[in-house]
Write a protein that holds these residues in place. Structure first.
Motif: not given
Length: 303
Positions: A53-65
């Motif tokens: 649900a944390a990513l639901a509705g997101a247009d983009a995910v940026v991963n810098l981990s």
């Protein structure tokens, strides 16, 4: 645009979050502690836990981990942590995407110039193959994990070079010495470092978010430079000498493989994809970048 960022508390993430917000985007950050505001969502990448649900509705995910590459000696345990903190976190994100009916349209997952290993004077475009070595394997596995995103998600892999910042980052230990006039090049100084300023990293990520570019992207300035030129430019901007060269054998003795792969290897990267797409750097030339690092150029950007 609604953007979810993993790894937002570091040097890159802090600058990037501000840049995205300044551009009018809604930024949500994933944190490993109790959330302090509505713009934060808790996750546990080490345990592979993230509520989709944390990513639901997101247009983009940026991963810098990822744990800091040069923060500690490369013991076997530390190398395992360098792998797991990147590969595991990336897979946690892609697995959460797979559980959504409509995953985010774009996934930008960080990688590094270490992908190319020690390539000497060879000009490296995005099509160049991966090398051998610890850093190259970390980057290759990191990128492979990003490729497990659901079909239809636009996956972008920025292979970021040495980031110039006014505080911290790759220059965090070098700048204080240069300011005192006791710094100098590493080894013979003829190794190429693919450098880029912090504001240009954030601007490039924003450009990639708003474009249709996919696949690997060399993220560095268009002007290449070896370590001798980089140190000389920084010293000139600071009005200090830089004559105390650190010999290769001393670096290898103290830092072992970390010195070989992080300080003495050479990557003459060319940002071909960004150039072809029309990206405009704020600091395309080394002299400009050095002036900005020294605080003598009004960049108006965070860093």
């Amino acid at each position: 645009m609604r953007i979810v960022i993993a790894g937002a508390s570091g040097l890159l993430g802090t600058s990037m979050s501000a840049t995205f917000r300044d551009a009018g985007h809604d930024v949500i950050t994933l944190v490993r502690r109790e959330p302090a505001s509505e713009s934060e969502i808790r996750w546990d990448p080490a345990a592979g836990q993230l509520n989709p649900a944390a990513l639901a509705g997101a247009d983009a995910v940026v991963n810098l981990s990822g744990a800091g590459i040069g923060d500690r000696p490369w013991t076997r345990r530390r190398v395992d942590e360098l792998f797991s903190s990147r590969v595991g976190a990336t897979r946690t994100l892609t697995q959460a995407m797979h559980q959504l009916d409509v995953p985010p349209a774009t996934f930008i997952s960080q990688s590094g110039s270490g992908y190319y290993g020690d390539a000497g004077n060879t000009v490296l475009r995005e099509s160049a193959p991966p090398a051998e070595g610890t850093l190259a394997r970390i980057c290759a596995e990191w990128e492979a994990a990003a490729a497990t995103a659901p079909a239809g998600v636009r996956v972008v892999i920025p292979r970021t070079g040495v980031v110039f910042s006014r505080t911290g980052g790759a220059l965090g230990r070098m700048l204080p010495l240069l300011r005192l006039g006791i710094g100098g090049p590493f080894g013979n100084g003829r190794q190429f470092w693919p450098w880029v300023t912090l504001p240009d990293v954030s601007a490039a990520f924003l450009f990639l978010l708003e474009s249709q570019i996919r696949g690997p992207v060399n993220l560095c300035a268009p002007e290449d430079a070896d370590v001798n030129a980089i140190v000389a430019a920084l010293a000139a901007a600071l009005h200090r000498p830089a004559v105390l060269r650190v010999p290769s054998f001393a670096l290898r003795l103290v830092m072992r493989n970390l010195a070989e792969e992080l300080l003495l290897s050479s990557q003459r990267m060319e940002p071909a994809v960004l150039q072809d797409a029309g990206f405009r750097w704020q600091h395309p030339a080394l002299a400009q970048a050095a002036q900005w690092v020294a605080g003598k150029e009004g960049a108006g950007a965070r860093g």
